[in-house]
Design a protein around this motif. Structure first.
Motif, PDB file in Angstrom:
ATOM      1  N   ASP A 146     102.966 -13.624 -44.859  1.00 48.42           N
ATOM      2  CA  ASP A 146     103.231 -12.421 -45.647  1.00 48.42           C
ATOM      3  C   ASP A 146     102.922 -12.787 -47.099  1.00 48.42           C
ATOM      4  OD1 ASP A 146     104.301 -10.338 -47.133  1.00 48.42           O
ATOM      5  OD2 ASP A 146     106.145 -10.203 -45.945  1.00 48.42           O
ATOM      6  N   ARG A 193     103.186 -11.196 -49.706  1.00 49.14           N
ATOM      7  CA  ARG A 193     104.162 -10.707 -50.693  1.00 49.14           C
ATOM      8  C   ARG A 193     105.208 -11.768 -50.990  1.00 49.14           C
ATOM      9  NH1 ARG A 193     106.386  -5.784 -47.641  1.00 49.14           N
ATOM     10  NH2 ARG A 193     106.414  -7.474 -46.127  1.00 49.14           N
ATOM     11  N   ARG A 218     102.557  -7.495 -56.351  1.00 45.76           N
ATOM     12  CA  ARG A 218     103.218  -6.966 -55.158  1.00 45.76           C
ATOM     13  C   ARG A 218     104.282  -7.919 -54.600  1.00 45.76           C
ATOM     14  NH1 ARG A 218     100.061  -3.507 -51.977  1.00 45.76           N
ATOM     15  NH2 ARG A 218     102.038  -3.230 -50.923  1.00 45.76           N
ATOM     16  N   ARG A 219     104.565  -8.999 -55.318  1.00 42.87           N
ATOM     17  CA  ARG A 219     105.494 -10.002 -54.844  1.00 42.87           C
ATOM     18  C   ARG A 219     106.878  -9.415 -54.648  1.00 42.87           C
ATOM     19  NH1 ARG A 219     104.578 -13.612 -58.332  1.00 42.87           N
ATOM     20  NH2 ARG A 219     103.144 -14.791 -57.045  1.00 42.87           N
ATOM     21  N   LYS A 220     107.480  -9.781 -53.518  1.00 43.23           N
ATOM     22  CA  LYS A 220     108.866  -9.340 -53.243  1.00 43.23           C
ATOM     23  C   LYS A 220     109.798 -10.110 -54.161  1.00 43.23           C
ATOM     24  CE  LYS A 220     108.707  -8.186 -48.323  1.00 43.23           C
ATOM     25  NZ  LYS A 220     109.226  -8.577 -47.007  1.00 43.23           N
TER      26      LYS A 220
END
Length: 117
Positions: free
Chosen positions: A69, A71, A114-116
Motif C-alpha cells: 500500500d 499510502r 496521499r500518505r496516510k
C-alpha cells in the motif's frame, strides 16, 4: 535605422522579461517550506496512472497482490527513488532507464501527498 534599433531593444526587453518569468517558475518548484507544489503532484498523478497503477492499483493499493500500500510508504524520498530506479526483490522492475529524474520526483510528490497519517 532608428526603427530597427527600437525594435531590437523591444525584442531584447521581451526576452529578458520571459527569462525572468521562467526562472521564477523553476524556483517555484517547491513552496517556501520545501513542499512540492500542486503541479508536481498533478504530473506525478498522471505518471502514476500511466506507469504504476496497473500493479499498485488506482488508489495506491492493490489488495490480493504482493505490492505494498503506497499510502503507507515511509517518508523516505531516497529509499523511494532508489526503489523506483533499481526495482525491488526481482518483483518490481527497475524504472531508472524509463522514467526521468523529474518524473520520479513528481511521483514522489504525488505519493507523499496521499500518505496516510
Amino acid at each position: 535605422m532608428r526603427d530597427i534599433s527600437h525594435n531590437t531593444v523591444a525584442i531584447l526587453a521581451t526576452v529578458a522579461v520571459l527569462t525572468v518569468a521562467l526562472a521564477a517558475t523553476v524556483r517555484a518548484a517547491d513552496d517556501s517550506n520545501g513542499n512540492p507544489v500542486q503541479a508536481q503532484i498533478d504530473h506525478g498523478k498522471s505518471t502514476y496512472a500511466e506507469r504504476c497503477s496497473h500493479c499498485h492499483g488506482p488508489n495506491m493499493m492493490n489488495s490480493g497482490t504482493i505490492t505494498p500500500d503506497l499510502r503507507t510508504f515511509p517518508d523516505d524520498k531516497t529509499r523511494f527513488i532508489t526503489t523506483v530506479k533499481n526495482g525491488k526483490n526481482n518483483r518490481m522492475p527497475p524504472w531508472g532507464d524509463i522514467l526521468s529524474d523529474d518524473e520520479i520526483g513528481n511521483l514522489w510528490a504525488f505519493i507523499s501527498s496521499r500518505r496516510k497519517p
